[in-house]
Scaffold this motif. Structure first.
Motif, PDB file in Angstrom:
ATOM      1  N   GLY A 139       0.790  -1.230   0.000  1.00 45.56           N
ATOM      2  CA  GLY A 139       0.000   0.000   0.000  1.00 45.56           C
ATOM      3  C   GLY A 139       0.818   1.274   0.000  1.00 45.56           C
ATOM      4  O   GLY A 139       0.307   2.343   0.322  1.00 45.56           O
ATOM      5  N   TYR A 140       2.092   1.201  -0.387  1.00 50.88           N
ATOM      6  CA  TYR A 140       2.937   2.389  -0.423  1.00 50.88           C
ATOM      7  C   TYR A 140       2.608   3.258  -1.630  1.00 50.88           C
ATOM      8  O   TYR A 140       2.268   2.753  -2.697  1.00 50.88           O
ATOM      9  N   SER A 141       2.770   4.568  -1.467  1.00 52.91           N
ATOM     10  CA  SER A 141       2.624   5.493  -2.589  1.00 52.91           C
ATOM     11  C   SER A 141       3.896   5.425  -3.431  1.00 52.91           C
ATOM     12  O   SER A 141       4.928   4.889  -2.995  1.00 52.91           O
ATOM     13  N   HIS A 142       3.837   6.006  -4.625  1.00 54.12           N
ATOM     14  CA  HIS A 142       5.021   6.022  -5.490  1.00 54.12           C
ATOM     15  C   HIS A 142       6.189   6.711  -4.797  1.00 54.12           C
ATOM     16  O   HIS A 142       7.330   6.231  -4.866  1.00 54.12           O
ATOM     17  N   SER A 143       5.922   7.827  -4.117  1.00 56.31           N
ATOM     18  CA  SER A 143       7.010   8.555  -3.453  1.00 56.31           C
ATOM     19  C   SER A 143       7.580   7.746  -2.280  1.00 56.31           C
ATOM     20  O   SER A 143       8.789   7.782  -2.031  1.00 56.31           O
ATOM     21  N   LYS A 148      11.998   4.460  -0.202  1.00 53.90           N
ATOM     22  CA  LYS A 148      12.388   3.158   0.356  1.00 53.90           C
ATOM     23  C   LYS A 148      13.494   2.502  -0.471  1.00 53.90           C
ATOM     24  O   LYS A 148      14.414   1.921   0.079  1.00 53.90           O
ATOM     25  N   LEU A 149      13.390   2.603  -1.809  1.00 55.64           N
ATOM     26  CA  LEU A 149      14.360   1.942  -2.680  1.00 55.64           C
ATOM     27  C   LEU A 149      15.523   2.852  -3.068  1.00 55.64           C
ATOM     28  O   LEU A 149      16.452   2.402  -3.745  1.00 55.64           O
ATOM     29  N   GLY A 150      15.445   4.135  -2.688  1.00 55.92           N
ATOM     30  CA  GLY A 150      16.508   5.063  -3.051  1.00 55.92           C
ATOM     31  C   GLY A 150      16.609   5.262  -4.552  1.00 55.92           C
ATOM     32  O   GLY A 150      17.699   5.342  -5.119  1.00 55.92           O
ATOM     33  N   THR A 151      15.458   5.319  -5.206  1.00 58.91           N
ATOM     34  CA  THR A 151      15.374   5.430  -6.664  1.00 58.91           C
ATOM     35  C   THR A 151      14.548   6.672  -7.003  1.00 58.91           C
ATOM     36  O   THR A 151      13.590   6.975  -6.298  1.00 58.91           O
TER      37      THR A 151
END
Length: 172
Positions: A139-143, A148-151
């Motif tokens: 349920g994470y947003s794109h941001s 989280k992934l450092g991307t």
């Protein structure tokens, strides 16, 4: 910054206001996660209700060394929602198998397609698969995924868009 760990510790001591603070902080996010999985608002609300009961009852057993408090809450919600989906799939398959009017081909197709998504996900690049799972299971947003992934955010959006197209094609 909201202190999830302190609220869980307070819940473990029987502080009902701490549970209320957790509910006010994240119930809408947890509802979003449950809704994406069970695809029914009433069921999703039941999942969140059950999740908060588990959070209340299990707060004393929360172990910070195994992950964040917020992650633990989301994990409880995801597992409850996934159990509902799994159980519903079994009930559908069993009820169809016992109905004299059920077509064996329909029962087979339902069972095959529910496993097909796992195969399709396995074909995705691991980073793109993580994006899809973070978005639609966690349920994470794109941001949030980008952080989280450092991307970069644009990369995350492109990966999700392309991965969804690949999954649609694979499932067709």
């Amino acid at each position: 910054m909201f202190d999830y760990e302190a609220c869980l510790s307070a819940c473990a001591r029987g502080d009902q206001q701490a549970l209320r603070r957790l509910y006010e902080q994240d119930s809408s996010h947890l509802l979003g996660v449950a809704l994406r999985i069970v695809r029914d608002k009433g069921l999703a609300e039941d999942v969140v209700h059950d999740a908060f009961i588990k959070i209340w009852n299990g707060a004393a057993g929360f172990d910070l060394s195994r992950g964040s408090a917020r992650g633990w809450m989301f994990s409880i919600t995801r597992h409850l929602a996934l159990n509902i989906v799994r159980n519903a799939g079994r009930e559908i398959a069993l009820s169809q198998a016992h109905e004299p009017h059920a077509e064996p081909a329909e029962t087979f197709e339902f069972t095959a397609r529910s496993g097909q998504i796992h195969t399709c996900l396995a074909h995705l690049d691991p980073a793109r698969r993580r994006c899809i799972l973070h978005a639609y299971v966690d349920g994470y947003s794109h941001s949030e995924i980008a952080e989280k992934l450092g991307t970069p955010l644009g990369t995350i959006k492109a990966w999700i868009k392309r991965s969804l197209a690949a999954l649609r094609e694979c499932m067709a």
